[in-house]
Design a protein around this motif. Structure first.
Motif, PDB file in Angstrom:
ATOM      1  N   PRO A  96      23.072  32.972  15.260  1.00 36.20           N
ATOM      2  CA  PRO A  96      22.841  31.962  16.311  1.00 36.20           C
ATOM      3  C   PRO A  96      23.951  30.906  16.324  1.00 36.20           C
ATOM      4  N   ALA A  97      24.380  30.555  17.558  1.00 37.54           N
ATOM      5  CA  ALA A  97      25.396  29.510  17.758  1.00 37.54           C
ATOM      6  C   ALA A  97      26.683  29.812  16.997  1.00 37.54           C
ATOM      7  N   THR A  98      27.045  31.092  16.935  1.00 35.07           N
ATOM      8  CA  THR A  98      28.277  31.483  16.235  1.00 35.07           C
ATOM      9  C   THR A  98      29.085  32.413  17.135  1.00 35.07           C
ATOM     10  N   PRO A  99      29.801  31.856  18.123  1.00 32.78           N
ATOM     11  CA  PRO A  99      30.557  32.710  19.054  1.00 32.78           C
ATOM     12  C   PRO A  99      31.668  33.506  18.387  1.00 32.78           C
ATOM     13  N   THR A 100      32.109  33.088  17.194  1.00 33.37           N
ATOM     14  CA  THR A 100      33.166  33.831  16.504  1.00 33.37           C
ATOM     15  C   THR A 100      32.690  35.215  16.069  1.00 33.37           C
ATOM     16  N   ASP A 101      31.383  35.425  16.020  1.00 37.58           N
ATOM     17  CA  ASP A 101      30.881  36.764  15.693  1.00 37.58           C
ATOM     18  C   ASP A 101      31.195  37.754  16.805  1.00 37.58           C
ATOM     19  N   LYS A 102      31.452  37.246  18.000  1.00 31.90           N
ATOM     20  CA  LYS A 102      31.824  38.091  19.151  1.00 31.90           C
ATOM     21  C   LYS A 102      33.142  37.588  19.727  1.00 31.90           C
ATOM     22  N   ALA A 103      34.085  37.337  18.837  1.00 31.49           N
ATOM     23  CA  ALA A 103      35.339  36.707  19.257  1.00 31.49           C
ATOM     24  C   ALA A 103      36.118  37.552  20.241  1.00 31.49           C
ATOM     25  N   ILE A 104      36.035  38.868  20.119  1.00 30.47           N
ATOM     26  CA  ILE A 104      36.838  39.746  20.980  1.00 30.47           C
ATOM     27  C   ILE A 104      36.367  39.669  22.424  1.00 30.47           C
ATOM     28  N   VAL A 105      35.059  39.773  22.645  1.00 29.54           N
ATOM     29  CA  VAL A 105      34.558  39.708  24.017  1.00 29.54           C
ATOM     30  C   VAL A 105      34.730  38.304  24.588  1.00 29.54           C
ATOM     31  N   GLU A 106      34.612  37.285  23.758  1.00 30.38           N
ATOM     32  CA  GLU A 106      34.816  35.922  24.244  1.00 30.38           C
ATOM     33  C   GLU A 106      36.266  35.710  24.668  1.00 30.38           C
ATOM     34  N   ARG A 107      37.200  36.257  23.898  1.00 29.06           N
ATOM     35  CA  ARG A 107      38.620  36.141  24.245  1.00 29.06           C
ATOM     36  C   ARG A 107      38.927  36.921  25.516  1.00 29.06           C
ATOM     37  N   THR A 108      38.267  38.042  25.699  1.00 32.59           N
ATOM     38  CA  THR A 108      38.466  38.845  26.909  1.00 32.59           C
ATOM     39  C   THR A 108      38.004  38.075  28.141  1.00 32.59           C
ATOM     40  N   PHE A 109      36.870  37.404  28.049  1.00 31.30           N
ATOM     41  CA  PHE A 109      36.403  36.585  29.161  1.00 31.30           C
ATOM     42  C   PHE A 109      37.417  35.488  29.489  1.00 31.30           C
ATOM     43  N   SER A 110      37.989  34.894  28.474  1.00 30.68           N
ATOM     44  CA  SER A 110      39.000  33.856  28.704  1.00 30.68           C
ATOM     45  C   SER A 110      40.202  34.416  29.457  1.00 30.68           C
ATOM     46  N   SER A 111      40.625  35.632  29.086  1.00 30.65           N
ATOM     47  CA  SER A 111      41.750  36.266  29.778  1.00 30.65           C
ATOM     48  C   SER A 111      41.417  36.566  31.229  1.00 30.65           C
ATOM     49  N   ILE A 112      40.204  37.060  31.482  1.00 34.51           N
ATOM     50  CA  ILE A 112      39.801  37.366  32.852  1.00 34.51           C
ATOM     51  C   ILE A 112      39.785  36.104  33.701  1.00 34.51           C
ATOM     52  N   ASN A 113      39.263  35.019  33.153  1.00 35.35           N
ATOM     53  CA  ASN A 113      39.146  33.778  33.904  1.00 35.35           C
ATOM     54  C   ASN A 113      40.480  33.078  34.123  1.00 35.35           C
ATOM     55  N   THR A 114      41.530  33.546  33.463  1.00 34.17           N
ATOM     56  CA  THR A 114      42.850  32.957  33.684  1.00 34.17           C
ATOM     57  C   THR A 114      43.784  33.962  34.352  1.00 34.17           C
ATOM     58  N   LEU A 115      43.999  35.113  33.720  1.00 30.31           N
ATOM     59  CA  LEU A 115      44.951  36.090  34.244  1.00 30.31           C
ATOM     60  C   LEU A 115      44.523  36.668  35.581  1.00 30.31           C
ATOM     61  N   PHE A 116      43.217  36.808  35.783  1.00 29.00           N
ATOM     62  CA  PHE A 116      42.742  37.395  37.030  1.00 29.00           C
ATOM     63  C   PHE A 116      42.270  36.353  38.035  1.00 29.00           C
ATOM     64  N   CYS A 117      41.348  35.504  37.639  1.00 26.51           N
ATOM     65  CA  CYS A 117      40.661  34.627  38.602  1.00 26.51           C
ATOM     66  C   CYS A 117      41.608  33.674  39.320  1.00 26.51           C
ATOM     67  N   GLN A 118      42.656  33.231  38.659  1.00 23.88           N
ATOM     68  CA  GLN A 118      43.545  32.255  39.281  1.00 23.88           C
ATOM     69  C   GLN A 118      44.291  32.821  40.485  1.00 23.88           C
ATOM     70  N   HIS A 119      44.302  34.140  40.626  1.00 20.24           N
ATOM     71  CA  HIS A 119      45.047  34.765  41.713  1.00 20.24           C
ATOM     72  C   HIS A 119      44.184  35.116  42.926  1.00 20.24           C
ATOM     73  N   VAL A 120      42.877  34.901  42.856  1.00 17.45           N
ATOM     74  CA  VAL A 120      42.016  35.403  43.920  1.00 17.45           C
ATOM     75  C   VAL A 120      41.351  34.271  44.688  1.00 17.45           C
ATOM     76  N   SER A 121      40.917  34.604  45.899  1.00 16.24           N
ATOM     77  CA  SER A 121      40.222  33.634  46.734  1.00 16.24           C
ATOM     78  C   SER A 121      38.946  33.178  46.048  1.00 16.24           C
ATOM     79  N   GLY A 122      38.632  31.921  46.210  1.00 19.55           N
ATOM     80  CA  GLY A 122      37.443  31.374  45.595  1.00 19.55           C
ATOM     81  C   GLY A 122      37.734  30.598  44.333  1.00 19.55           C
ATOM     82  N   TYR A 123      38.867  30.868  43.702  1.00 17.27           N
ATOM     83  CA  TYR A 123      39.244  30.113  42.503  1.00 17.27           C
ATOM     84  C   TYR A 123      39.676  28.705  42.885  1.00 17.27           C
ATOM     85  N   GLY A 124      40.482  28.612  43.965  1.00 19.30           N
ATOM     86  CA  GLY A 124      40.960  27.302  44.395  1.00 19.30           C
ATOM     87  C   GLY A 124      39.856  26.383  44.858  1.00 19.30           C
ATOM     88  N   VAL A 125      38.753  26.970  45.372  1.00 24.28           N
ATOM     89  CA  VAL A 125      37.638  26.145  45.832  1.00 24.28           C
ATOM     90  C   VAL A 125      37.063  25.347  44.671  1.00 24.28           C
TER      91      VAL A 125
END
Length: 225
Positions: free
Chosen positions: A133-162
């Motif tokens: 509980p309350a230990t995101p480092t136990d799932k560090a890989i999936v958490e890092r992947t979400f961070s990559s998606i929210n930066t590498l992908f989302c910044q280029h698409v419509s709806g991010y600027g809103v």
């Protein structure tokens, strides 16, 4: 393998016409860092959505109309011809690993600790490993992947600027949003750090045969060592 859900940093128009942030649920292979399955839903992902990922992890994904041949399984270093004797669906498959996970790491979200999801894992012979509980480092890989998606992908698409205070590009509907994310995950994705999702064009008919989010994805490159 690790699985989790997070809101995307983009604004989309949901099926009821109201704008909101969709939720993305992904399954990431720990060994290769490949996003093996993903599903995009309005807020309120259900246990059946997470269970769907388990099925998609095990199934080849067809190469969709309009996708370049570079995203085909036959374009990878995998011995494609020899695999056709195992599963004929691989002949027209997109580049992705078909993985039978031994263990799936989860958090304590109600979707993943539900009887539906646990029963689905048990039926496939997959063990479930809850994180502390309350230990995101136990799932560090999936958490890092979400961070990559929210930066590498989302910044280029419509709806991010809103969300950032800009209205240069209006948001798409949630079904339209499924398209550019899918080939990006196969070709560039979090593994390469060279994503160019703006170059991917959504097919003209978002409600056609390829309209549902393709949940299984991999990379056309060999896994990292």
């Amino acid at each position: 393998m690790q699985i989790d859900t997070t809101p995307l940093d983009v604004l989309v128009i949901l099926e009821d016409g109201v704008s909101g942030r969709p939720e993305l649920t992904i399954a990431v292979d720990v060994a290769t860092r490949t996003i093996c399955a993903a599903v995009l839903r309005p807020a309120g992902t259900k246990a059946v959505d997470a269970s769907l990922l388990l099925v998609e992890i095990l199934a080849p994904e067809p190469l969709r109309p309009g996708w370049p041949e570079a995203l085909a399984l036959s374009a990878t270093l995998i011995p494609h011809a020899r695999l056709l004797d195992i599963d004929a669906r691989l002949e027209q498959a997109a580049a992705k690993p078909v993985i039978v996970p031994e263990t799936i790491g989860i958090d304590h979200g109600k979707v993943f600790v539900s009887d539906v999801f646990i029963a689905a894992c048990r039926s496939l012979g997959v063990s479930v490993q809850p994180s502390r509980p309350a230990t995101p480092t136990d799932k560090a890989i999936v958490e890092r992947t979400f961070s990559s998606i929210n930066t590498l992908f989302c910044q280029h698409v419509s709806g991010y600027g809103v969300l950032q205070g800009s209205t240069d590009r209006p948001p798409h509907t949630i079904r339209h949003r499924e398209y550019p994310h899918d080939p990006w995950r196969r070709h560039d994705g979090p593994q390469t750090h060279r994503a160019q999702p703006a170059a991917w064009k959504a097919p003209p008919e978002p409600f056609g045969p390829g309209g549902a989010l393709g949940c299984v994805q991999g990379s056309s490159r060999s896994p990292r060592t």
